[in-house]
Write a protein that holds these residues in place. Structure first.
Motif, mmCIF file in Angstrom:
data_model
loop_
_atom_site.group_PDB
_atom_site.id
_atom_site.type_symbol
_atom_site.label_atom_id
_atom_site.label_comp_id
_atom_site.label_asym_id
_atom_site.label_seq_id
_atom_site.Cartn_x
_atom_site.Cartn_y
_atom_site.Cartn_z
ATOM 1 N N GLY A 93 40.384 51.489 35.605
ATOM 2 C CA GLY A 93 41.504 52.136 34.945
ATOM 3 C C GLY A 93 42.052 53.301 35.740
ATOM 4 O O GLY A 93 43.262 53.426 35.942
ATOM 5 N N GLY A 94 41.158 54.175 36.205
ATOM 6 C CA GLY A 94 41.582 55.359 36.943
ATOM 7 C C GLY A 94 42.242 55.038 38.269
ATOM 8 O O GLY A 94 43.321 55.565 38.591
ATOM 9 N N LEU A 95 41.615 54.174 39.055
ATOM 10 C CA LEU A 95 42.169 53.829 40.368
ATOM 11 C C LEU A 95 43.463 53.033 40.242
ATOM 12 O O LEU A 95 44.387 53.206 41.044
ATOM 13 C CB LEU A 95 41.128 53.036 41.170
ATOM 14 C CG LEU A 95 39.885 53.824 41.581
ATOM 15 C CD1 LEU A 95 38.845 52.905 42.233
ATOM 16 C CD2 LEU A 95 40.251 54.955 42.539
ATOM 17 N N SER A 96 43.535 52.170 39.237
ATOM 18 C CA SER A 96 44.761 51.399 39.006
ATOM 19 C C SER A 96 45.913 52.318 38.623
ATOM 20 O O SER A 96 47.037 52.188 39.117
ATOM 21 C CB SER A 96 44.542 50.363 37.904
ATOM 22 O OG SER A 96 43.555 49.430 38.260
ATOM 23 N N GLY A 97 45.628 53.248 37.692
ATOM 24 C CA GLY A 97 46.660 54.179 37.263
ATOM 25 C C GLY A 97 47.163 55.045 38.405
ATOM 26 O O GLY A 97 48.369 55.265 38.556
ATOM 27 N N ALA A 98 46.244 55.529 39.230
ATOM 28 C CA ALA A 98 46.612 56.397 40.350
ATOM 29 C C ALA A 98 47.447 55.650 41.384
ATOM 30 O O ALA A 98 48.472 56.149 41.856
ATOM 31 C CB ALA A 98 45.347 56.962 41.000
ATOM 32 N N THR A 99 47.015 54.445 41.715
ATOM 33 C CA THR A 99 47.736 53.657 42.720
ATOM 34 C C THR A 99 49.094 53.204 42.195
ATOM 35 O O THR A 99 50.113 53.294 42.899
ATOM 36 C CB THR A 99 46.916 52.421 43.128
ATOM 37 O OG1 THR A 99 45.617 52.830 43.565
ATOM 38 C CG2 THR A 99 47.612 51.650 44.240
ATOM 39 N N GLY A 100 49.099 52.701 40.957
ATOM 40 C CA GLY A 100 50.340 52.192 40.380
ATOM 41 C C GLY A 100 51.408 53.254 40.226
ATOM 42 O O GLY A 100 52.587 53.008 40.507
ATOM 43 N N ILE A 101 51.024 54.449 39.782
ATOM 44 C CA ILE A 101 52.015 55.501 39.571
ATOM 45 C C ILE A 101 52.594 55.975 40.902
ATOM 46 O O ILE A 101 53.771 56.338 40.986
ATOM 47 C CB ILE A 101 51.416 56.699 38.793
ATOM 48 C CG1 ILE A 101 52.541 57.583 38.227
ATOM 49 C CG2 ILE A 101 50.501 57.524 39.677
ATOM 50 C CD1 ILE A 101 53.424 56.910 37.234
ATOM 51 N N PHE A 102 51.779 55.958 41.955
ATOM 52 C CA PHE A 102 52.277 56.374 43.263
ATOM 53 C C PHE A 102 53.349 55.404 43.761
ATOM 54 O O PHE A 102 54.416 55.821 44.217
ATOM 55 C CB PHE A 102 51.141 56.446 44.279
ATOM 56 C CG PHE A 102 51.613 56.783 45.668
ATOM 57 C CD1 PHE A 102 52.028 58.063 45.979
ATOM 58 C CD2 PHE A 102 51.659 55.798 46.658
ATOM 59 C CE1 PHE A 102 52.485 58.379 47.257
ATOM 60 C CE2 PHE A 102 52.114 56.102 47.932
ATOM 61 C CZ PHE A 102 52.529 57.400 48.237
ATOM 62 N N ASP B 69 36.417 43.648 40.041
ATOM 63 C CA ASP B 69 37.038 44.947 39.788
ATOM 64 C C ASP B 69 38.167 45.220 40.783
ATOM 65 O O ASP B 69 39.235 45.727 40.402
ATOM 66 C CB ASP B 69 35.996 46.061 39.883
ATOM 67 C CG ASP B 69 34.954 45.985 38.787
ATOM 68 O OD1 ASP B 69 35.274 45.449 37.714
ATOM 69 O OD2 ASP B 69 33.823 46.461 39.008
ATOM 70 N N ILE B 70 37.934 44.918 42.047
ATOM 71 C CA ILE B 70 38.941 45.161 43.079
ATOM 72 C C ILE B 70 40.181 44.314 42.823
ATOM 73 O O ILE B 70 41.314 44.775 42.970
ATOM 74 C CB ILE B 70 38.360 44.862 44.468
ATOM 75 C CG1 ILE B 70 37.228 45.867 44.779
ATOM 76 C CG2 ILE B 70 39.446 44.947 45.538
ATOM 77 C CD1 ILE B 70 36.498 45.593 46.070
ATOM 78 N N THR B 71 39.951 43.066 42.416
ATOM 79 C CA THR B 71 41.079 42.196 42.080
ATOM 80 C C THR B 71 41.848 42.756 40.888
ATOM 81 O O THR B 71 43.089 42.761 40.874
ATOM 82 C CB THR B 71 40.588 40.779 41.739
ATOM 83 O OG1 THR B 71 39.881 40.240 42.861
ATOM 84 C CG2 THR B 71 41.754 39.866 41.386
ATOM 85 N N ALA B 72 41.103 43.235 39.878
ATOM 86 C CA ALA B 72 41.734 43.813 38.696
ATOM 87 C C ALA B 72 42.559 45.046 39.057
ATOM 88 O O ALA B 72 43.659 45.253 38.520
ATOM 89 C CB ALA B 72 40.673 44.173 37.659
ATOM 90 N N ILE B 73 42.044 45.877 39.968
ATOM 91 C CA ILE B 73 42.770 47.074 40.402
ATOM 92 C C ILE B 73 44.085 46.692 41.065
ATOM 93 O O ILE B 73 45.139 47.295 40.808
ATOM 94 C CB ILE B 73 41.910 47.913 41.367
ATOM 95 C CG1 ILE B 73 40.729 48.534 40.618
ATOM 96 C CG2 ILE B 73 42.746 49.004 42.033
ATOM 97 C CD1 ILE B 73 39.736 49.246 41.517
#
Length: 263
Positions: free
Chosen positions: A56-65, A9-13
């Protein structure tokens, strides 16, 4: 709900965040007849379905920042408005995707979304000041072209959601998750931008500075209309291809339908 993240999961994020940020940056200026679109949102939506809501949530939050820092450079605004809205959007897509949504529940959700979005769009597009501002901001695109593109985007998104929910049971939960997530994330984003605009948007040239309460509705509808077509149209084919190529790549809590398949 407990956070249970594996090394996978961490790798996917990390991968999803990077893809979302880079693709979001490269397509930041994409528009069609004055309506700016955000195709990068399909990336965390796909990851949310494949790996679950937290990824999904953590990826979206990090990526948009990361993307916002390079696009407009307003890091505080991104942390307060963009990050929470993106987390909720993609978390809900991943969470609802794990549920067996009945046809009745789907049609109810679509009906409510249709009433809300169509009514909001009518109010929005009848606002002459908004239309003039958008026409000016988009480089002189004609009002007729702008209104047509914007209106068709909202209508097509709702029609796609309805067709997917009725015709393809496998993607019903994904489609409803996209609608619910977009509404929740878009509402949070629009209200937050309005509340914090006096602090962070003193140089905003779109609506004026600061953003007044009358623009909460335009930002809300605009966000949904410019993002959801990509999540609904492009997301399912990509998810299907990836799962066919990697049969074990299914979110662990995704329930199996009894007495048949999801196809």
């Amino acid at each position: 709900m407990k956070i249970k993240l594996t090394s996978r999961d961490i790798t996917a994020i990390a991968i999803c965040s990077a893809l979302y940020a880079v693709f979001g940056y490269l397509t930041a200026g994409l528009s069609f007849f004055g309506v700016g679109f955000l195709p990068a949102v399909l990336i965390p939506a796909v990851f949310a379905a494949l790996y679950g809501p937290w990824v999904g949530g953590l990826s979206g939050a990090t990526g948009i920042f990361i993307r916002d820092v390079f696009v407009h450079g307003n890091a505080p605004l991104s942390l307060i408005a963009g990050v929470p809205a993106n987390f909720i959007l993609f978390f809900l897509i991943g969470y609802i995707y794990t549920k067996n949504i009945s046809l009745k529940q789907a049609l109810t959700s679509i009906s409510l979304a249709t009433i809300g979005l169509v009514a909001s769009s009518i109010i929005l597009l009848s606002n002459a000041n908004f239309v003039v501002a958008m026409t000016k901001w988009t480089g002189g695109v004609s009002t007729r072209a702008f209104l047509l593109t914007f209106g068709l985007t909202v209508i097509v998104s709702l029609v796609i959601t309805a067709v997917v929910s009725v015709r393809w049971k496998k993607w019903r939960s994904y489609a409803i998750g996209a609608i619910v997530g977009q509404i929740a994330g878009g509402l949070l984003l629009s209200i937050t931008i309005w509340l914090v605009s006096p602090l962070f948007l003193s140089n905003l040239n779109i609506y004026g500075a600061p953003v007044t309460a009358i623009y909460v509705l335009p930002i809300f509808v605009w966000t949904i209309a410019t993002e959801i077509p990509f999540i609904l149209l492009v997301g399912p084919p990509i998810i299907k291809v990836v799962q066919n190529a990697f049969p074990t790549l299914h979110y662990r809590n995704k329930p199996q339908n009894k007495g048949g398949t999801n196809d």
